[in-house]
Design a protein around this motif. Structure first.
Motif, PDB file in Angstrom:
ATOM      1  N   TYR A  75       0.799  -1.302   0.677  1.00  0.00           N
ATOM      2  CA  TYR A  75       0.166   0.064  -0.064  1.00  0.00           C
ATOM      3  C   TYR A  75       0.725   1.176  -0.092  1.00  0.00           C
ATOM      4  CZ  TYR A  75      -3.022   3.483   1.725  1.00  0.00           C
ATOM      5  OH  TYR A  75      -3.748   4.745   1.982  1.00  0.00           O
ATOM      6  N   ASN A  79      -2.874   3.785  -2.843  1.00  0.00           N
ATOM      7  CA  ASN A  79      -3.481   3.079  -3.830  1.00  0.00           C
ATOM      8  C   ASN A  79      -2.513   1.870  -3.684  1.00  0.00           C
ATOM      9  OD1 ASN A  79      -3.861   5.244  -6.228  1.00  0.00           O
ATOM     10  ND2 ASN A  79      -1.845   5.274  -6.021  1.00  0.00           N
ATOM     11  N   HIS A  80      -2.930   0.907  -4.048  1.00  0.00           N
ATOM     12  CA  HIS A  80      -1.959  -0.519  -4.035  1.00  0.00           C
ATOM     13  C   HIS A  80      -2.101  -1.557  -4.565  1.00  0.00           C
ATOM     14  CE1 HIS A  80      -6.126  -1.769  -3.916  1.00  0.00           C
ATOM     15  NE2 HIS A  80      -6.218  -2.656  -4.149  1.00  0.00           N
ATOM     16  N   GLN A  92      -8.851  -1.159   2.332  1.00  0.00           N
ATOM     17  CA  GLN A  92      -9.137  -0.115   2.235  1.00  0.00           C
ATOM     18  C   GLN A  92      -9.377   0.938   3.104  1.00  0.00           C
ATOM     19  OE1 GLN A  92      -7.777   2.089  -1.702  1.00  0.00           O
ATOM     20  NE2 GLN A  92      -7.127   4.066  -0.795  1.00  0.00           N
ATOM     21  N   PHE A  95      -7.991  -1.552   5.784  1.00  0.00           N
ATOM     22  CA  PHE A  95      -6.012  -1.729   5.342  1.00  0.00           C
ATOM     23  C   PHE A  95      -6.712  -3.325   6.260  1.00  0.00           C
ATOM     24  CE2 PHE A  95      -5.848   2.713   6.917  1.00  0.00           C
ATOM     25  CZ  PHE A  95      -5.196   3.050   5.551  1.00  0.00           C
TER      26      PHE A  95
END
Length: 359
Positions: A75, A79-80, A92, A95
């Motif tokens: 992450y 963005n990941h 997200q 998390f």
């Protein structure tokens, strides 16, 4: 007194060392996962705030090689990158990491690492995967009547599941003392004055649990469900049916052989003279050309003579014929007649052509 103070100081030092060691390795929790179902790995609120503040985090997992780790997700600033697409899902909002279809291969140590400048904050999660227990069943192993009491042995089992535990109990306070036990086997003994006994078996492990009841209204074959009696009855029925089948087969075979032998003996010992079958011999008399000066008194057309044969030689058959036979058979036809070949053969129809004698 000095010894007591020295011991307290040692305990404080040990606790401090343990705290520093835990911070160096990262805080750890244990999560239980169900085989074949989704499992969510969550992080505490403190690490969520650090991720929003510094914007750098990663999910990792241990492998069978202690010197190698598997990166699952990265992450960075909203963005990941999911390196296990199709097997995991990243949420997200908090998390967290979701394992879509948990397998035994997923039972490893997971780490969530937040980078805050030159330092890292680590959160460790140990995932333990369990197969849930299947629907259990209760079987009656034995029962007996003795001293005005009924004794039943019950066995509670589940076919599938990891680390299964069994326990017996009852919601009825009057029968709780009879049913309380830990383990799959329950030796239930109660006086016959009790008209009904209700027990329940609880089958469970870390991720699932089942409860199955057992009710016994009386100590009998019907309530006990004695499988031994049913098995013995089935064996007796099978043996009786087998014996009857064998006897019927033996009777059919014996009757068939007896009928065959009787027919063969009658056919082989039957004398030729007793043959009553009548056969017909067809003899054709042909017309002789008319000679000049000789009158013909017989009928001019061809005439068929029927002679009955009973298996005897032709001369005898002609003797017993009602109709006189003035005609004589040519010698050439007698040699080919099947009646003269063998006395053992059945008489057959003979066709002979004879010529009318001249007047």
């Amino acid at each position: 007194m000095k010894n007591i103070m020295g011991c307290r100081l040692c305990l404080w030092l040990l606790g401090s060392l343990s705290w520093f060691w835990g911070m160096g390795r990262g805080a750890r929790e244990t999560v239980l996962g169900t085989l074949g179902k989704a499992t969510i790995l969550q992080i505490p609120e403190e690490l969520q705030n650090l991720t929003l503040r510094f914007g750098e985090a990663v999910w990792k997992r241990d492998t069978e090689d202690p010197q190698r780790k598997l990166v699952l997700l990265k992450y960075s600033d909203g963005n990941h990158t999911n390196y296990m697409e199709g097997r995991t899902r990243f949420h997200q909002l908090d998390f967290s990491l979701e394992i879509l279809n948990t397998s035994r291969w997923d039972g490893q140590l997971y780490e969530y690492i937040v980078s805050k400048g030159p330092e890292e904050k680590v959160w460790q999660i140990q995932l333990e995967v369990y197969e849930p227990v299947s629907d259990p069943s209760i079987h009656i192993l034995s029962w007996a009547l003795a001293n005005n009491s009924c004794t039943i042995t019950l066995n509670c089992t589940a076919e599938r599941g990891d680390n299964i535990s069994y326990s017996w109990g009852s919601q009825d306070t009057n029968t709780l003392g009879f049913c309380s036990h830990n383990g799959s086997l329950l030796h239930l003994s109660y006086p016959l004055e009790n008209t009904s006994i209700s027990c329940s078996c609880t089958v469970s492990n870390a991720v699932s649990s089942w409860v199955v009841p057992f009710n016994s209204s009386e100590c009998s074959y019907e309530q006990g469900g004695s499988s031994r009696l049913r098995t013995e009855l089935v064996v007796v029925v099978v043996v009786v049916v087998s014996i009857i089948t064998v006897l019927v087969l033996i009777g059919v075979i014996t009757a068939t052989r007896s009928a065959t032998c009787t027919a063969h003996q009658q056919h082989s010992h039957s004398p030729l003279a007793e043959d009553n079958v009548v056969h017909t011999i067809y003899s054709q008399v042909q017309r002789v050309e008319k000679q000049k000066g000789v009158p013909i008194t017989e009928h001019p057309s061809c005439t068929t003579i029927y002679a009955a044969a009973t298996g005897l030689p032709p001369d005898t058959a002609l003797t017993h014929s009602r109709t006189p036979q003035p005609l004589t058979e040519p010698p050439s036809t007698k040699s080919h007649s099947p009646l003269l070949q063998s006395p053992d053969k059945e008489p057959t129809t003979v066709y002979a052509s004879v010529m009318m004698p001249m007047a």
